[in-house]
Write a protein that holds these residues in place. Structure first.
Motif: not given
Length: 305
Positions: A16-22, A102-110, A266-270, A290-293
């Motif tokens: 979804y993120d990839s389609f959104k960017k496109k 992607g990595p910024i969005n991946a901080t949402r669980p925190v 999902s950050v891995v896929v995007s 990304l690895i740190l995230v």
């Protein structure tokens, strides 16, 4: 089962993120977002109509409960929260690399975890604190990667839009916990399909107003709108990802903290799509971020078991 559904939702979100960017590339943001909400509404509208007019959906996951203002006021607030996150996120994503967004969005669980700490009084253990610190470290390193592309995290307002989008997304995650929890557990106990169907329709109405009042009168002076098939892909993959997400939360034993965390995988896929299809730069340094995230997410998972 709910864990499997959470991983499915994560994969769908990455696409979804990839389609959104496109779909946002050299395109007007407001009409793209309006069409996304419109197509998503059209996907769920049959569920509402069929559930209200007959019993053809009885016994299926698509059965949508009805409700009055008592229930819909909660869903309306959900729409405002999610749409605020989307507006900020769409504008930010249009102007930033996917491998940074992607990595910024991946901080949402925190953010969800900190929100649970502040709002619900939940205490963090050592593993969870480690996850928080790794997320902070990844954000710092990501800012250094961004500087190589001329992005100043402190002064770039697109970055702050993405951060704001992530924060509102975390608020939405906490609110989902409240909406889905039974009254006995301090929640509202709303039907998951009613929430997903109606909040999408309310969003479409809000975006329609924004389109008419904010974009249409000035359309000749801003970035022109052009049709892109990625717009349809956004609606399809997001609707499916959210359906799987809400369904996983409705299953016995499902934990919002774990589901929210897995979804951010999902950050891995995007990230892979940003590298393969958008040919983004400085991937080696961003891989470390990304690895740190991901390590932070693992710590949160261990600490939340």
């Amino acid at each position: 089962m709910w864990l499997v559904l959470a991983f499915m939702s994560a994969a769908l979100l990455g696409i979804y993120d990839s389609f959104k960017k496109k779909s946002l590339k050299d395109n007007a943001v407001i009409p793209v977002l309006f069409l996304n909400t419109l197509f998503s509404s059209l996907i769920f509208l049959p569920c509402i109509v069929l559930s209200a007019t007959g019993d053809s959906l009885e016994g299926t996951p698509f059965l949508t409960a009805s409700g009055g203002w008592e229930e819909h006021r909660y869903i309306l607030l959900k729409s405002v929260i999610v749409l605020s996150s989307w507006v900020l996120g769409y504008f930010g994503m249009k102007h930033l690399p996917l491998t940074i967004v992607g990595p910024i969005n991946a901080t949402r669980p925190v953010m969800v975890l900190v929100g649970a700490f502040l709002v619900f009084g939940e205490r963090l253990n050592l593993w969870q604190w480690a996850g928080v610190l790794l997320a902070v470290a990844s954000f710092f390193l990501l800012s250094r990667s961004g500087k190589k592309e001329g992005i100043d995290f402190r002064r770039d307002h697109w970055i702050w839009m993405i951060v704001g989008s992530a924060a509102m997304g975390a608020v939405s995650g906490l609110y989902d916990k409240y909406l889905m929890a039974s009254p006995a557990d301090g929640g509202v106990g709303l039907d998951r399909m009613m929430v997903q169907s109606w909040y999408t329709i309310y969003q479409c109405g809000m975006m329609g107003v924004m389109l008419l009042l904010l974009w249409w009168p000035h359309r000749g002076k801003t970035t022109p709108f052009r049709w892109d098939w990625g717009i349809l892909g956004v609606s399809l993959f997001l609707s499916t990802a959210d359906f799987v997400y809400f369904y996983s939360l409705s299953l016995p034993g499902a934990m919002i903290s774990i589901v929210s965390m897995i979804r951010r995988g999902s950050v891995v896929v995007s990230f892979l799509c940003g590298a393969a299809f958008f040919h983004e730069k400085n991937l080696k340094s961003k891989v470390v971020d990304l690895i740190l995230v991901l390590l932070g997410m693992v710590c949160l998972y261990i600490g939340s078991r």
